[in-house]
Write a protein that holds these residues in place. Structure first.
Motif, mmCIF file in Angstrom:
data_model
loop_
_atom_site.group_PDB
_atom_site.id
_atom_site.type_symbol
_atom_site.label_atom_id
_atom_site.label_comp_id
_atom_site.label_asym_id
_atom_site.label_seq_id
_atom_site.Cartn_x
_atom_site.Cartn_y
_atom_site.Cartn_z
ATOM 1 N N UNK A 184 0.832 -1.198 0.000
ATOM 2 C CA UNK A 184 0.000 0.000 0.000
ATOM 3 C C UNK A 184 0.875 1.259 0.000
ATOM 4 N N UNK A 185 1.917 1.263 0.829
ATOM 5 C CA UNK A 185 2.798 2.428 0.874
ATOM 6 C C UNK A 185 3.441 2.681 -0.489
ATOM 7 N N UNK A 186 3.853 1.606 -1.137
ATOM 8 C CA UNK A 186 4.505 1.761 -2.439
ATOM 9 C C UNK A 186 3.530 2.298 -3.475
ATOM 10 N N UNK A 187 2.313 1.783 -3.454
ATOM 11 C CA UNK A 187 1.326 2.208 -4.441
ATOM 12 C C UNK A 187 0.809 3.623 -4.148
ATOM 13 N N UNK A 188 0.713 3.967 -2.859
ATOM 14 C CA UNK A 188 0.150 5.265 -2.487
ATOM 15 C C UNK A 188 1.076 6.415 -2.850
ATOM 16 N N UNK A 189 2.376 6.193 -2.739
ATOM 17 C CA UNK A 189 3.315 7.267 -3.061
ATOM 18 C C UNK A 189 3.098 8.491 -2.189
ATOM 19 N N UNK A 190 2.959 9.643 -2.818
ATOM 20 C CA UNK A 190 2.809 10.894 -2.065
ATOM 21 C C UNK A 190 1.353 11.235 -1.762
ATOM 22 N N UNK B 6 -9.033 1.947 8.133
ATOM 23 C CA UNK B 6 -8.102 0.857 8.457
ATOM 24 C C UNK B 6 -6.653 1.238 8.198
ATOM 25 N N UNK B 7 -6.391 2.039 7.186
ATOM 26 C CA UNK B 7 -5.014 2.396 6.863
ATOM 27 C C UNK B 7 -4.346 3.132 8.012
ATOM 28 N N UNK B 8 -5.014 4.129 8.587
ATOM 29 C CA UNK B 8 -4.421 4.877 9.694
ATOM 30 C C UNK B 8 -4.249 3.979 10.904
ATOM 31 N N UNK B 9 -5.235 3.169 11.204
ATOM 32 C CA UNK B 9 -5.146 2.279 12.369
ATOM 33 C C UNK B 9 -3.993 1.295 12.216
ATOM 34 N N UNK B 10 -3.818 0.743 11.014
ATOM 35 C CA UNK B 10 -2.731 -0.198 10.785
ATOM 36 C C UNK B 10 -1.372 0.487 10.918
ATOM 37 N N UNK B 11 -1.282 1.729 10.447
ATOM 38 C CA UNK B 11 -0.013 2.454 10.549
ATOM 39 C C UNK B 11 0.368 2.706 12.006
ATOM 40 N N UNK B 12 -0.620 2.750 12.908
ATOM 41 C CA UNK B 12 -0.338 2.850 14.338
ATOM 42 C C UNK B 12 -0.025 1.483 14.933
ATOM 43 N N UNK B 13 -0.787 0.492 14.528
ATOM 44 C CA UNK B 13 -0.647 -0.838 15.127
ATOM 45 C C UNK B 13 0.746 -1.416 14.911
#
Length: 327
Positions: free
Chosen positions: A50-56, A247-254
């Protein structure tokens, strides 16, 4: 970032020094240290995809909100009070004040969204057992328990914080504090004057320091003050709070969770909250609409399978965290 090797037992990632530097910068561009141990060792594969695909298209919470501690009194037994259901003998006047507000009467003002008249006396007791009266202008509702507040965000919390406003009884209460050596405590003495608390500006939204199984972030629509065990978001748009519940923000914390805490609780610092990743709010077509996982996935170009993987990965990490604490 692509994995150099990724098998059932082994995953090898090769972030560059530049990437680690960028990940460790604070909102002012200074290096503050990265949580790469959790991110690169615990994060599931879908997180990196996800990080790679999301980019900036992602931003850190610290870029779109100011995250701060709640109020640290240094002497809760003096500064925290409850409104009494009866009128005690006043230690200042040696009499009962029949005109003073008791619990039900003071609460009626608060529940209507009004503050009682500033000069009105209120019957109170502090956490050390002192009972007496204070002017209503010296009392502010404050949230101590995130869970209780989140169950009903419109309900006025029961604790009252002493925030000095001039008045005979408030003046007498300050003298009582000095007579009981409150200013001599190291947790209080650094303030000048010792009784002046900050920040007394209510946060726009509130986040808990500790998270159990469920992440839930809510706006502070009633404008309550918060205890030091909670964190406040300031200068933040409502859409940011909605994006924090995806879910993205929660996962980035988890992936940043420190293990070994009682009951499997995830205990976050202000710094860790600032590092949380969410969709750039400017990319939402309607900032007033609800922000959903489906909407975020669509903007980031994730397919349905990837969106489900993201949700499952979050659930799995939470289960593992809680189960480790129970074994």
């Amino acid at each position: 970032m692509q994995a150099l090797r990724n098998s059932e037992k082994t995953r090898i990632l090769a972030p560059t020094a530049g990437q680690l530097w960028e990940e460790g910068k604070d909102e002012k561009g200074r290096y503050a240290g990265g949580k790469w141990g959790g991110r690169y060792l615990r994060a599931p594969d879908i997180y990196f995809r996800v990080l790679q695909q999301a980019g900036d298209r992602l931003v850190r919470l610290g870029e779109v909100a100011e995250v701060r501690f709640g109020i640290k009194t240094g002497a809760n037994d003096f500064f925290y009070l409850e409104v009494l259901p009866y009128r005690p003998v006043c230690p200042c006047c040696r009499e009962v004040h029949p005109e003073a507000l008791i619990k039900e009467e003071e609460a009626a003002y608060r529940e209507r969204g009004e503050a009682p008249p500033e000069g009105a006396l209120v019957a109170v007791r502090n956490e050390a057992g002192w009972e007496g009266y204070l002017e209503a202008g010296s009392l502010r509702p404050i949230i101590k328990s995130y869970r209780e507040w989140a169950d009903d965000p419109d309900r006025v919390p029961s604790p009252r914080l002493f925030v000095y406003a001039k008045g005979n009884h408030s003046d007498a209460y300050l003298r009582h504090g000095e007579e009981t050596a409150i200013p001599l405590r190291t947790s209080v003495g650094a303030r000048s004057p010792w009784w002046k608390l900050s920040p007394l500006t209510p946060p726009t939204a509130i986040v808990p320091a500790g998270v159990d199984r469920e992440y839930l972030f809510l706006p502070n629509q009633k404008g309550f003050l918060i205890d030091k065990r909670l964190y406040g978001l300031f200068h933040v748009e409502p859409v940011v709070v909605r994006l924090m519940n995806t879910a993205l923000f929660k996962l980035s914390l988890e992936v940043l969770v420190r293990t070994g805490l009682g009951g499997g609780l995830a205990d976050f610092t202000v710094y860790e909250y600032k590092q949380g990743l969410l969709l750039n709010p400017k990319l939402l077509p309607d900032p007033d609409a609800e922000a959903t996982d489906t909407q975020v996935a669509k903007i980031l170009g994730l397919n349905d399978q990837e969106r489900r993987e993201l949700l499952l990965a979050l659930e799995q990490l939470i289960r593992e965290r809680v189960s480790r604490a129970n074994t």
